[in-house]
Design a protein around this motif. Structure first.
Motif, PDB file in Angstrom:
ATOM      1  N   LEU A  83       0.870  -1.173   0.000  1.00 52.17           N
ATOM      2  CA  LEU A  83       0.000   0.000   0.000  1.00 52.17           C
ATOM      3  C   LEU A  83       0.904   1.220   0.000  1.00 52.17           C
ATOM      4  CD1 LEU A  83      -2.708  -1.071   2.608  1.00 52.17           C
ATOM      5  CD2 LEU A  83      -2.731  -1.346   0.123  1.00 52.17           C
ATOM      6  N   GLN A  84       0.673   2.142  -0.928  1.00 48.35           N
ATOM      7  CA  GLN A  84       1.500   3.334  -1.040  1.00 48.35           C
ATOM      8  C   GLN A  84       0.783   4.508  -0.402  1.00 48.35           C
ATOM      9  OE1 GLN A  84       3.176   4.073  -4.912  1.00 48.35           O
ATOM     10  NE2 GLN A  84       3.332   6.255  -4.546  1.00 48.35           N
ATOM     11  N   ILE A  85       1.510   5.263   0.416  1.00 51.33           N
ATOM     12  CA  ILE A  85       0.964   6.454   1.054  1.00 51.33           C
ATOM     13  C   ILE A  85       1.648   7.670   0.450  1.00 51.33           C
ATOM     14  CG2 ILE A  85       0.566   7.699   3.201  1.00 51.33           C
ATOM     15  CD1 ILE A  85       0.795   5.022   4.678  1.00 51.33           C
ATOM     16  N   ASP A  86       0.857   8.559  -0.109  1.00 52.49           N
ATOM     17  CA  ASP A  86       1.324   9.796  -0.723  1.00 52.49           C
ATOM     18  C   ASP A  86       1.476  10.838   0.384  1.00 52.49           C
ATOM     19  OD1 ASP A  86       1.822  11.923  -2.439  1.00 52.49           O
ATOM     20  OD2 ASP A  86      -0.248  12.093  -3.111  1.00 52.49           O
ATOM     21  N   CYS A  87       2.724  11.200   0.719  1.00 49.99           N
ATOM     22  CA  CYS A  87       3.004  12.090   1.848  1.00 49.99           C
ATOM     23  C   CYS A  87       3.258  13.518   1.384  1.00 49.99           C
ATOM     24  CB  CYS A  87       4.212  11.581   2.618  1.00 49.99           C
ATOM     25  SG  CYS A  87       3.959   9.950   3.346  1.00 49.99           S
ATOM     26  N   GLU A  88       2.750  14.461   2.163  1.00 54.80           N
ATOM     27  CA  GLU A  88       2.900  15.883   1.842  1.00 54.80           C
ATOM     28  C   GLU A  88       4.290  16.412   2.141  1.00 54.80           C
ATOM     29  OE1 GLU A  88       0.889  18.131   0.327  1.00 54.80           O
ATOM     30  OE2 GLU A  88      -0.404  16.416  -0.062  1.00 54.80           O
ATOM     31  N   ASP A  89       4.893  15.968   3.238  1.00 55.00           N
ATOM     32  CA  ASP A  89       6.153  16.567   3.679  1.00 55.00           C
ATOM     33  C   ASP A  89       6.987  15.536   4.438  1.00 55.00           C
ATOM     34  OD1 ASP A  89       4.966  16.411   6.255  1.00 55.00           O
ATOM     35  OD2 ASP A  89       4.253  18.473   6.121  1.00 55.00           O
ATOM     36  N   GLN A  90       8.197  15.960   4.813  1.00 54.54           N
ATOM     37  CA  GLN A  90       9.120  15.046   5.498  1.00 54.54           C
ATOM     38  C   GLN A  90       8.575  14.622   6.858  1.00 54.54           C
ATOM     39  OE1 GLN A  90      11.966  13.961   3.836  1.00 54.54           O
ATOM     40  NE2 GLN A  90      11.891  12.382   5.419  1.00 54.54           N
ATOM     41  N   ALA A  91       7.879  15.520   7.540  1.00 54.32           N
ATOM     42  CA  ALA A  91       7.314  15.160   8.845  1.00 54.32           C
ATOM     43  C   ALA A  91       6.344  13.987   8.705  1.00 54.32           C
ATOM     44  CB  ALA A  91       6.616  16.361   9.475  1.00 54.32           C
ATOM     45  N   GLU A  92       5.524  13.994   7.655  1.00 53.15           N
ATOM     46  CA  GLU A  92       4.589  12.882   7.442  1.00 53.15           C
ATOM     47  C   GLU A  92       5.335  11.614   7.050  1.00 53.15           C
ATOM     48  OE1 GLU A  92       0.240  12.036   5.450  1.00 53.15           O
ATOM     49  OE2 GLU A  92       1.577  13.405   4.366  1.00 53.15           O
ATOM     50  N   VAL A  93       6.348  11.728   6.201  1.00 58.15           N
ATOM     51  CA  VAL A  93       7.178  10.567   5.843  1.00 58.15           C
ATOM     52  C   VAL A  93       7.772   9.952   7.105  1.00 58.15           C
ATOM     53  CG1 VAL A  93       9.326   9.838   4.690  1.00 58.15           C
ATOM     54  CG2 VAL A  93       7.725  11.349   3.495  1.00 58.15           C
ATOM     55  N   ASP A  94       8.350  10.800   7.952  1.00 56.95           N
ATOM     56  CA  ASP A  94       8.997  10.305   9.167  1.00 56.95           C
ATOM     57  C   ASP A  94       7.995   9.686  10.137  1.00 56.95           C
ATOM     58  OD1 ASP A  94      11.408  11.184   8.125  1.00 56.95           O
ATOM     59  OD2 ASP A  94      11.448  13.031   9.321  1.00 56.95           O
ATOM     60  N   ARG A  95       6.869  10.333  10.353  1.00 56.11           N
ATOM     61  CA  ARG A  95       5.854   9.825  11.288  1.00 56.11           C
ATOM     62  C   ARG A  95       5.345   8.458  10.852  1.00 56.11           C
ATOM     63  NH1 ARG A  95       0.403   9.570  11.568  1.00 56.11           N
ATOM     64  NH2 ARG A  95       0.050  10.758   9.663  1.00 56.11           N
ATOM     65  N   LEU A  96       5.025   8.331   9.572  1.00 53.55           N
ATOM     66  CA  LEU A  96       4.466   7.068   9.089  1.00 53.55           C
ATOM     67  C   LEU A  96       5.522   5.967   9.015  1.00 53.55           C
ATOM     68  CD1 LEU A  96       2.022   8.512   6.445  1.00 53.55           C
ATOM     69  CD2 LEU A  96       1.422   7.379   8.599  1.00 53.55           C
ATOM     70  N   THR A  97       6.744   6.318   8.648  1.00 52.47           N
ATOM     71  CA  THR A  97       7.808   5.314   8.637  1.00 52.47           C
ATOM     72  C   THR A  97       8.063   4.811  10.054  1.00 52.47           C
ATOM     73  OG1 THR A  97       8.822   6.295   6.671  1.00 52.47           O
ATOM     74  CG2 THR A  97      10.207   4.850   8.002  1.00 52.47           C
ATOM     75  N   ASP A  98       8.132   5.741  11.006  1.00 51.91           N
ATOM     76  CA  ASP A  98       8.350   5.333  12.406  1.00 51.91           C
ATOM     77  C   ASP A  98       7.217   4.437  12.898  1.00 51.91           C
ATOM     78  OD1 ASP A  98      10.720   6.788  12.498  1.00 51.91           O
ATOM     79  OD2 ASP A  98       9.809   8.523  13.509  1.00 51.91           O
ATOM     80  N   ALA A  99       5.992   4.756  12.530  1.00 52.81           N
ATOM     81  CA  ALA A  99       4.834   3.987  13.010  1.00 52.81           C
ATOM     82  C   ALA A  99       4.735   2.621  12.343  1.00 52.81           C
ATOM     83  CB  ALA A  99       3.552   4.776  12.775  1.00 52.81           C
ATOM     84  N   LEU A 100       5.023   2.554  11.054  1.00 48.11           N
ATOM     85  CA  LEU A 100       4.761   1.327  10.306  1.00 48.11           C
ATOM     86  C   LEU A 100       5.950   0.372  10.205  1.00 48.11           C
ATOM     87  CD1 LEU A 100       2.586   2.866   7.466  1.00 48.11           C
ATOM     88  CD2 LEU A 100       1.831   1.175   9.156  1.00 48.11           C
ATOM     89  N   SER A 101       7.155   0.872  10.262  1.00 51.21           N
ATOM     90  CA  SER A 101       8.308   0.007  10.039  1.00 51.21           C
ATOM     91  C   SER A 101       8.608  -0.843  11.275  1.00 51.21           C
ATOM     92  CB  SER A 101       9.544   0.827   9.678  1.00 51.21           C
ATOM     93  OG  SER A 101      10.630  -0.056   9.433  1.00 51.21           O
ATOM     94  N   ALA A 102       8.387  -2.141  11.132  1.00 52.96           N
ATOM     95  CA  ALA A 102       8.663  -3.082  12.218  1.00 52.96           C
ATOM     96  C   ALA A 102       9.834  -3.994  11.878  1.00 52.96           C
ATOM     97  CB  ALA A 102       7.421  -3.921  12.517  1.00 52.96           C
ATOM     98  N   VAL A 103      10.330  -3.903  10.647  1.00 49.44           N
ATOM     99  CA  VAL A 103      11.428  -4.743  10.187  1.00 49.44           C
ATOM    100  C   VAL A 103      12.443  -3.817   9.511  1.00 49.44           C
ATOM    101  CG1 VAL A 103      12.043  -6.802   8.836  1.00 49.44           C
ATOM    102  CG2 VAL A 103       9.730  -6.583   9.766  1.00 49.44           C
ATOM    103  N   PRO A 104      13.286  -3.123  10.302  1.00 45.45           N
ATOM    104  CA  PRO A 104      14.194  -2.125   9.724  1.00 45.45           C
ATOM    105  C   PRO A 104      15.070  -2.659   8.589  1.00 45.45           C
ATOM    106  CG  PRO A 104      14.189  -1.954  12.106  1.00 45.45           C
ATOM    107  CD  PRO A 104      13.389  -3.177  11.761  1.00 45.45           C
ATOM    108  N   GLU A 105      15.475  -3.919   8.669  1.00 44.41           N
ATOM    109  CA  GLU A 105      16.312  -4.478   7.603  1.00 44.41           C
ATOM    110  C   GLU A 105      15.558  -4.632   6.284  1.00 44.41           C
ATOM    111  OE1 GLU A 105      14.879  -7.805  10.302  1.00 44.41           O
ATOM    112  OE2 GLU A 105      15.814  -5.867  10.602  1.00 44.41           O
ATOM    113  N   ALA A 106      14.232  -4.535   6.297  1.00 43.92           N
ATOM    114  CA  ALA A 106      13.438  -4.610   5.062  1.00 43.92           C
ATOM    115  C   ALA A 106      13.244  -3.241   4.419  1.00 43.92           C
ATOM    116  CB  ALA A 106      12.071  -5.242   5.359  1.00 43.92           C
ATOM    117  N   GLU A 107      13.650  -2.178   5.100  1.00 41.42           N
ATOM    118  CA  GLU A 107      13.475  -0.835   4.553  1.00 41.42           C
ATOM    119  C   GLU A 107      14.368  -0.622   3.340  1.00 41.42           C
ATOM    120  OE1 GLU A 107      13.938   2.290   7.450  1.00 41.42           O
ATOM    121  OE2 GLU A 107      12.639   1.262   8.870  1.00 41.42           O
ATOM    122  N   GLN A 108      13.786  -0.082   2.285  1.00 40.89           N
ATOM    123  CA  GLN A 108      14.552   0.271   1.099  1.00 40.89           C
ATOM    124  C   GLN A 108      13.693   1.160   0.221  1.00 40.89           C
ATOM    125  OE1 GLN A 108      17.820  -0.371   0.491  1.00 40.89           O
ATOM    126  NE2 GLN A 108      17.567   0.995  -1.239  1.00 40.89           N
TER     127      GLN A 108
END
Length: 163
Positions: A83-108
């Motif tokens: 599911l892709q989330i269209d983010c307005e700004d870096q604060a939204e990118v950071d908030r959603l990444t922090d909330a959703l990422s449970a497997v840091p090694e899968a981030e890319q």
């Protein structure tokens, strides 16, 4: 009779083992225009549950309807769908990444995997604008910068676009 939300021709269904209601509660807490529309309990026993267990959760996530099914352990999420989330700004990118990422090694490249195994793309609107730039050199620089990132960084994408 329960009022149904507005009709939508295609409604994605997300398959969970037994945590559909928990996952949906988490997802709707993250985005505006999100809510649980209905929790449907099974009227009888089924292969992965008993009568009265939560079978389906109908929900709206950022204005789009979904269904979550407690279907049992037979199927799990893969990276083949996200599911892709269209983010307005870096604060939204950071908030959603922090909330959703449970497997840091899968981030890319803005992709994260949540605690339920569902993959998400946390994408600033600016990135797609740069990737659609009429100048192929801008597109190439932005793409190369993105490929080096785990979490997408709008300032770095902007620097790449400028050259």
């Amino acid at each position: 009779m329960t009022a149904l939300p507005p009709r939508q021709k295609i409604i994605p269904c997300l398959w969970f083992d037994k945590q559909a209601e928990e996952a949906v509660s988490f997802y709707v807490s993250l985005l505006p225009d999100s809510r649980i529309d209905a929790v449907i309990r099974s009227p009888g026993d089924y292969p992965s549950g008993k009568s009265g267990d939560v079978l389906l959760v109908e929900f709206t996530l950022a204005g789009t309807r979904y269904t979550a099914l407690n279907g049992g352990p037979h199927f799990t999420f893969t990276e083949a769908i996200s599911l892709q989330i269209d983010c307005e700004d870096q604060a939204e990118v950071d908030r959603l990444t922090d909330a959703l990422s449970a497997v840091p090694e899968a981030e890319q490249c803005g992709w994260v995997k949540d605690r339920y195994g569902l993959s998400w793309q946390i994408v600033p609107y600016a990135m797609n604008r740069y990737l659609a730039d009429p100048d192929p050199a801008v597109r190439q620089r932005v793409f190369a910068a993105m490929m080096e990132m785990k979490r997408l960084n709008i300032a770095e994408l902007e620097r790449a676009a400028r050259g």
